[in-house]
Design an enzyme around this catalytic site. Sequence first.
Site, short mmCIF file in Angstrom:
data_model
loop_
_atom_site.label_atom_id
_atom_site.label_comp_id
_atom_site.label_asym_id
_atom_site.label_seq_id
_atom_site.Cartn_x
_atom_site.Cartn_y
_atom_site.Cartn_z
N HIS A 101 53.08 -33.53 17.11
CA HIS A 101 52.18 -33.18 18.28
C HIS A 101 52.11 -32.25 18.24
O HIS A 101 52.89 -30.72 18.51
CB HIS A 101 53.83 -33.11 19.41
CG HIS A 101 53.20 -32.68 21.29
ND1 HIS A 101 54.02 -34.18 22.00
CD2 HIS A 101 52.49 -32.16 20.94
CE1 HIS A 101 53.20 -33.66 22.95
NE2 HIS A 101 52.36 -32.33 22.62
N HIS A 103 47.65 -30.22 19.28
CA HIS A 103 46.07 -30.17 19.77
C HIS A 103 45.52 -29.61 19.27
O HIS A 103 45.07 -28.97 18.54
CB HIS A 103 46.77 -30.32 21.61
CG HIS A 103 47.50 -31.10 22.18
ND1 HIS A 103 47.33 -31.56 23.49
CD2 HIS A 103 48.44 -30.16 22.14
CE1 HIS A 103 48.66 -32.18 23.73
NE2 HIS A 103 48.86 -30.89 23.49
N PHE A 188 46.08 -21.22 30.89
CA PHE A 188 46.19 -22.01 29.34
C PHE A 188 44.68 -23.40 29.04
O PHE A 188 44.07 -23.14 28.60
CB PHE A 188 46.90 -22.57 29.59
CG PHE A 188 47.49 -23.94 28.62
CD1 PHE A 188 47.48 -23.36 27.58
CD2 PHE A 188 47.71 -24.81 28.33
CE1 PHE A 188 47.83 -24.09 25.46
CE2 PHE A 188 48.38 -26.20 27.30
CZ PHE A 188 48.07 -25.95 26.01
N PHE A 192 41.08 -23.77 26.86
CA PHE A 192 40.80 -25.03 25.76
C PHE A 192 38.76 -24.54 26.19
O PHE A 192 38.97 -24.82 25.53
CB PHE A 192 41.82 -25.97 26.89
CG PHE A 192 42.56 -26.13 25.72
CD1 PHE A 192 43.17 -26.71 24.59
CD2 PHE A 192 43.97 -26.19 26.58
CE1 PHE A 192 43.59 -27.25 23.70
CE2 PHE A 192 45.34 -26.24 25.77
CZ PHE A 192 44.99 -26.73 24.69
N GLU A 337 56.97 -33.56 30.99
CA GLU A 337 56.62 -32.19 30.68
C GLU A 337 56.56 -31.51 31.90
O GLU A 337 55.74 -30.79 32.55
CB GLU A 337 55.74 -31.86 29.88
CG GLU A 337 55.66 -30.13 29.62
CD GLU A 337 53.93 -30.05 28.91
OE1 GLU A 337 53.04 -31.59 29.02
OE2 GLU A 337 53.56 -29.17 28.25
N HIS A 361 57.68 -34.67 24.56
CA HIS A 361 58.21 -33.09 25.63
C HIS A 361 59.62 -34.41 26.58
O HIS A 361 60.82 -33.46 25.84
CB HIS A 361 56.33 -32.42 26.65
CG HIS A 361 55.99 -31.85 26.15
ND1 HIS A 361 56.05 -30.60 25.97
CD2 HIS A 361 54.59 -32.24 26.01
CE1 HIS A 361 55.23 -29.70 25.26
NE2 HIS A 361 54.06 -30.72 25.61
N ASP A 418 52.85 -27.80 19.44
CA ASP A 418 52.41 -28.10 21.17
C ASP A 418 50.65 -27.22 20.31
O ASP A 418 49.86 -28.20 19.73
CB ASP A 418 52.54 -27.92 22.11
CG ASP A 418 52.14 -28.55 23.15
OD1 ASP A 418 51.29 -29.50 23.38
OD2 ASP A 418 52.11 -28.16 24.26
#
Length: 490
Positions: A101, A103, A188, A192, A337, A361, A418
């Site tokens: 897991h 990204h 966050f 991205f 999550e 999660h 993550d």
Amino acid sequence: MTPLLFLILLTHTALADFWDDRNTLLSNEASQLLGSSIQLTEDEQKVNDILMNLKFQEYDEGFLDPSKFLPSIHFFHSKAAIEQSEVFKFIQKVPKGASLHSHSSAMLSFEALFNLTYMEGLYGCDDNGTFRLYFFFGGVNDDCEWRLLSDWRNEDSGFDEFLTSKMTLVVDDPVGTYGDINAVWSTFQGIFGFVSPLFDYRQFLHDYLYQVLQEFNDDNVKYLEIRGGFGETFDSNNTIYGPLDTAQLYIDTQQEFRQQNPDFAGIRIIYSKSRRVSTDTMDTYISNYFDLRAAQPDLIAGFDLVGQEDLGEPLSVFADQLAAIANQTKFFFHAGETNWYGATDLNLIDAILLNTSRIGHAFAITKHPEVLRVVKEKNIGLELNPLSNQVLKLVDDLRNHVGAYLIANGYPVVITCDDPSFWGSKGLSYDWYMAFMGMTPRDGDLRILKQLAWNSLLYSSLSEEDLVYAIELLTGWWDDFIHEILETYQ
Ligand SMILES: *[C@@H]1O[C@H](CO)[C@@H](O)[C@H](O)[C@H]1NC(C)=O
Ligand SMILES: *[C@@H]1O[C@H](CO)[C@@H](O)[C@H](O)[C@H]1NC(C)=O
Ligand SMILES: *[C@@H]1O[C@H](CO)[C@@H](O)[C@H](O)[C@H]1NC(C)=O
Ligand SMILES: *[C@@H]1O[C@H](CO)[C@@H](O)[C@H](O)[C@H]1NC(C)=O
Ligand SMILES: *[C@@H]1O[C@H](CO)[C@@H](O)[C@H](O)[C@H]1NC(C)=O
Ligand SMILES: [Zn+2]
């Protein structure tokens, strides 16, 4: 018998029962702990003794002075001390199998990502207060006053510090800076958005991915399942490539890496798109997904939806569309999550109804006994991300992470990372350290680490044939590791 003697005997028996019962309860619990079915070999037992000496020392120091117990401290403040920890150094050496897991645009260590901003052709502009990055070759767009990053750097000695602040969540005072989950997620998601244009340039994507594989391989992780989508990309001749060619770049890059590192087992992609969209957009995502998978069946492992769960659409909004394809695809849904109960956490119910292969999660899972039951019955892998949950404000002290419950009960868990880029982590070892020190009992030992490594393959999307091969490789790495430890620490 005098009443006094009777009383003494009774007390004695009751006490004997107490200690017998206590041993029975403890051993019943020990037999439910993750990894408890593993029998260590003689050599593994020696390695375990080495590990447990290190663990006890660190654990007991923390018990005497809780302010020094690293899993209870925010990662931005514990990271430097973790790197000094002997348990951490041991965990770095452990063959951790796979990372299931993470990204695609948040997997590289921050330092290496930042280095890539020195690539040729990268421009920046201040778009009315919003700083933006983009690669241009043979002329910039006229939508903004684009200037080469080297010019920004020459003209402003504070530029790198400014750029850093746009690319990381790390701050001196995380608690004061990020008041709640929505606040930290807003920053966050902003990161991205800030870095994502970089990935449009094929050379960047290639170098980035190659270094990701290098970092995970260095951390003794030999296979990755990555959440990501594929957009258009361009090269330095401004030739534009479609999503299928972008997927091909992933394949070519991992093949190039495997030529240099033949024991690296490769990557697969879980096609992942935003959950904050309309049902029409979801239809487009689903159709793009099947196109991609038809073209690259070995690369594309399944389907997922991403973004902050509390603010995105729940799975139930797309339930009809997703149920209609559930017999034709694997799902790897992020679900639970959240800290809410009776709201966002219902995604857990929907995920299992849609026959998800794993759950990302599953943080809220203890609020759903039926989900817990199905997870055990159907052996659905749970992808725990300790650092992510701490930084993104689900739990402060990782001793209180739900993973402790799941590990105590032998649930099918894996420990993953993550988005290590954005909180200053790298590879899997930091998360494994947190899980081992913060979420297993004081005497939880090497068997847990071994089970976690094996789980990372058992719950992967690998075909049965590939799984057999991967387990064979892991068994070899594990034996090498055991011998290496015996040589290093004796
Ligand atoms: C970043 O670049 C510098 C200078 O080229 C190099 O010394 C350093 O090792 C690089 N760091 C990473 C993490 O790639
Ligand atoms: C620039 O930002 C200011 C304040 O944020 C706003 O009032 C103005 O309309 C913006 N100008 C343009 C061209 O977008
Ligand atoms: C760009 O075009 C030139 C000339 O056709 C070619 O030699 C070069 O390989 C191309 N570059 C890329 C990145 O495709
Ligand atoms: C999930 O699997 C069960 C058992 O195989 C099946 O009956 C059910 O229809 C599946 N659900 C969906 C949404 O496909
Ligand atoms: C999957 O289920 C849908 C209906 O939910 C059905 O139309 C389709 O034929 C099924 N496909 C397969 C491969 O079983
Ligand atoms: Zn995630």
